[in-house]
Design a protein around this motif. Structure first.
Motif, short mmCIF file in Angstrom:
data_model
loop_
_atom_site.label_atom_id
_atom_site.label_comp_id
_atom_site.label_asym_id
_atom_site.label_seq_id
_atom_site.Cartn_x
_atom_site.Cartn_y
_atom_site.Cartn_z
N SER A 40 0.79 -1.22 0.00
CA SER A 40 0.00 0.00 0.00
C SER A 40 0.83 1.28 0.00
O SER A 40 0.32 2.34 -0.37
CB SER A 40 -0.93 0.01 1.21
N VAL A 41 2.09 1.18 0.41
CA VAL A 41 2.92 2.39 0.46
C VAL A 41 3.11 2.98 -0.94
O VAL A 41 2.78 4.15 -1.17
CB VAL A 41 4.26 2.13 1.17
N PRO A 42 3.64 2.22 -1.90
CA PRO A 42 3.76 2.82 -3.23
C PRO A 42 2.41 3.00 -3.92
O PRO A 42 2.25 3.94 -4.71
CB PRO A 42 4.65 1.83 -4.00
N PHE A 43 1.46 2.12 -3.64
CA PHE A 43 0.17 2.26 -4.34
C PHE A 43 -0.48 3.60 -4.02
O PHE A 43 -1.02 4.26 -4.91
CB PHE A 43 -0.79 1.13 -3.99
N PHE A 44 -0.43 3.99 -2.74
CA PHE A 44 -1.02 5.28 -2.36
C PHE A 44 0.01 6.42 -2.40
O PHE A 44 -0.21 7.47 -1.81
CB PHE A 44 -1.67 5.16 -0.99
N LYS A 45 1.13 6.16 -3.10
CA LYS A 45 2.15 7.17 -3.38
C LYS A 45 2.75 7.78 -2.11
O LYS A 45 2.97 9.00 -2.02
CB LYS A 45 1.58 8.26 -4.29
N LEU A 46 3.04 6.91 -1.15
CA LEU A 46 3.61 7.38 0.12
C LEU A 46 5.11 7.18 0.21
O LEU A 46 5.73 7.53 1.22
CB LEU A 46 2.95 6.64 1.30
N GLU A 47 5.72 6.63 -0.85
CA GLU A 47 7.15 6.31 -0.77
C GLU A 47 8.01 7.55 -0.59
O GLU A 47 9.14 7.46 -0.09
CB GLU A 47 7.60 5.51 -2.00
N SER A 48 7.52 8.72 -0.99
CA SER A 48 8.29 9.95 -0.79
C SER A 48 8.02 10.58 0.57
O SER A 48 8.67 11.57 0.94
CB SER A 48 7.94 10.96 -1.89
N LEU A 49 7.08 9.99 1.34
CA LEU A 49 6.71 10.56 2.63
C LEU A 49 7.25 9.76 3.80
O LEU A 49 7.82 10.31 4.73
CB LEU A 49 5.18 10.65 2.75
N VAL A 50 7.08 8.43 3.78
CA VAL A 50 7.52 7.61 4.91
C VAL A 50 8.98 7.22 4.72
O VAL A 50 9.44 7.03 3.59
CB VAL A 50 6.63 6.36 5.09
N ASP A 51 9.70 7.09 5.83
CA ASP A 51 11.12 6.73 5.71
C ASP A 51 11.58 5.67 6.71
O ASP A 51 12.71 5.21 6.65
CB ASP A 51 12.00 7.97 5.82
N LYS A 52 10.70 5.28 7.63
CA LYS A 52 11.06 4.24 8.60
C LYS A 52 9.90 3.28 8.76
O LYS A 52 8.73 3.64 8.56
CB LYS A 52 11.43 4.86 9.95
N ALA A 53 10.23 2.02 9.14
CA ALA A 53 9.19 1.01 9.31
C ALA A 53 9.56 0.05 10.42
O ALA A 53 10.73 -0.32 10.58
CB ALA A 53 8.98 0.24 8.01
N LEU A 54 8.56 -0.33 11.20
CA LEU A 54 8.72 -1.34 12.25
C LEU A 54 8.10 -2.63 11.76
O LEU A 54 6.93 -2.67 11.38
CB LEU A 54 8.03 -0.88 13.53
N ARG A 55 8.88 -3.72 11.79
CA ARG A 55 8.45 -5.00 11.25
C ARG A 55 8.61 -6.08 12.31
O ARG A 55 9.60 -6.12 13.03
CB ARG A 55 9.31 -5.33 10.02
N VAL A 56 7.59 -6.98 12.42
CA VAL A 56 7.66 -8.10 13.36
C VAL A 56 7.25 -9.38 12.65
O VAL A 56 6.50 -9.34 11.67
CB VAL A 56 6.75 -7.87 14.59
N PRO A 57 7.71 -10.54 13.12
CA PRO A 57 7.28 -11.81 12.53
C PRO A 57 5.76 -11.97 12.63
O PRO A 57 5.17 -11.74 13.68
CB PRO A 57 8.00 -12.85 13.40
N GLY A 58 5.12 -12.33 11.51
CA GLY A 58 3.68 -12.52 11.51
C GLY A 58 2.88 -11.25 11.37
O GLY A 58 1.65 -11.29 11.27
N GLY A 59 3.56 -10.11 11.36
CA GLY A 59 2.87 -8.84 11.19
C GLY A 59 2.41 -8.23 12.50
O GLY A 59 2.04 -8.93 13.43
#
Length: 341
Positions: free
Chosen positions: A213-232
């Protein structure tokens, strides 16, 4: 004279045959859609399903995906239940409190792929959840979830978790709202199409989203960090439904054609499509977004913080005469079984 008579008879027979053929030829099912045609749900799920249905029905059933939605995203279930349209899809969480049991598929740490979650979700829905009749007025053709949910932020660190305290985060429904609260963040309720507006305008510091959804809603130029966990960190539960009266009005042959391409077959297709979209999305954002995989200490903290979410959902299950732990165990077992295929 005899020749003329034969010609008239032949013409009458041909005309009658053509009339019968036209009568049997086509049922048009109207589908309301609130997403752009290029979204994976439309392009890679609904359009292929419509094509499969046409083939399974030998051309008798056509699906017309409407160019413009007949209402906002939260209204779509009722559009189908009330017969305003024949088919639609939507997010269970857009109408908080209405679909309680399906929240089980949205809980943290469940599945690493959309396919494993979506197929498992359908199996548990069919065996346990359908009995509660939360989708009254419709024939449920499929349920599914997107890929593992992450927390994306704009200029805000995601580790240590304490740095997220007070962050304003766009949420997608009850579970992500509770997740934000558990992580001491401030929830902002908004449908996904409004994501760019609220992030670019500084209304929100971050957003819960799958990678796709990040590139689909054109957010790749806005967000710069992400928190990821196993299983979501979470998931979002979707429905795909048909007006029940419309389904019941069809011939047994046409009902069978719809069921052939729906249920687990549809949920598997939906999961595979979302996994492919996530992989494509990762290609776009992996060089611009810094992904942080939660440490063991952070995972322990997150499990402690989200524990009350499981307890609260267990009470909702009890109120509908279902054992939450039993159903959750089934869901996890099915997720493992599908992932091992």
């Amino acid at each position: 004279m005899t020749r003329i008579f034969k010609t008239l008879v032949s013409a009458s027979i041909f005309s009658a045959a053509m009339g019968l053929s036209a009568m049997a030829q086509e049922t048009v099912l109207r589908m309301s859609n609130w997403l752009p045609p290029s979204h994976p749900i439309v392009k890679d799920m609904m359009v292929p399903w419509a094509e499969q249905l046409k083939e399974a029905s030998d051309g008798r059933i056509e699906v017309q995906i409407l160019d413009a939605p007949l209402g906002p995203p939260p209204a779509h279930f009722d559009l189908a239940a009330n017969g305003a349209v024949d088919l639609t899809f939507g997010v269970h969480g857009y109408t908080p409190g209405r679909f309680t049991l399906t929240e089980i598929a949205e809980m943290p740490f469940l599945a690493d792929t959309s396919e494993s979650l979506s197929v498992a979700f359908w199996r548990v829905f069919e065996s346990d959840l359908a009995q509660a009749d939360e989708h009254r007025g419709t024939k449920v053709l499929g349920v599914f979830g997107h890929g593992p949910g992450l927390l994306f932020t704009k200029g805000k660190p995601v580790s240590p978790l304490s740095d997220l305290s007070g962050a304003k985060i766009r949420v997608a429904g009850n579970i992500t709202n509770k997740l934000a609260e558990a992580m001491d963040m401030v929830s902002i309720q908004a449908p996904s199409p409004q994501s760019y507006e609220i992030l670019s305008g500084g209304i929100a510091d971050g957003i819960f989203f799958p990678v796709e959804s990040v590139p689909f809603f054109k957010l790749e130029s806005l967000v710069d960090k992400a928190l990821r966990v196993p299983g979501g960190l979470y998931n979002v539960s979707f429905f795909f439904v048909m007006n029940k009266a419309k389904f019941d009005s069809l011939s047994d042959e046409d009902k069978a054609a719809i069921e052939k391409v729906s249920g687990e077959a549809f949920s598997r297709m939906a999961g595979q499509a979302w996994d492919a979209a996530d992989a494509a999305g990762m290609e776009v954002i992996q060089s611009t977004v810094e992904f942080h995989d939660a440490t063991e200490d952070e995972l322990t903290e997150l499990r402690e913080k989200t524990g009350p979410m499981f307890d609260e959902l267990a009470k909702a299950y009890e109120a509908k005469a279902l054992d939450f732990e039993v159903v959750l165990g089934k869901l996890k077992d099915e997720i493992k079984a599908v992932a091992a295929e």
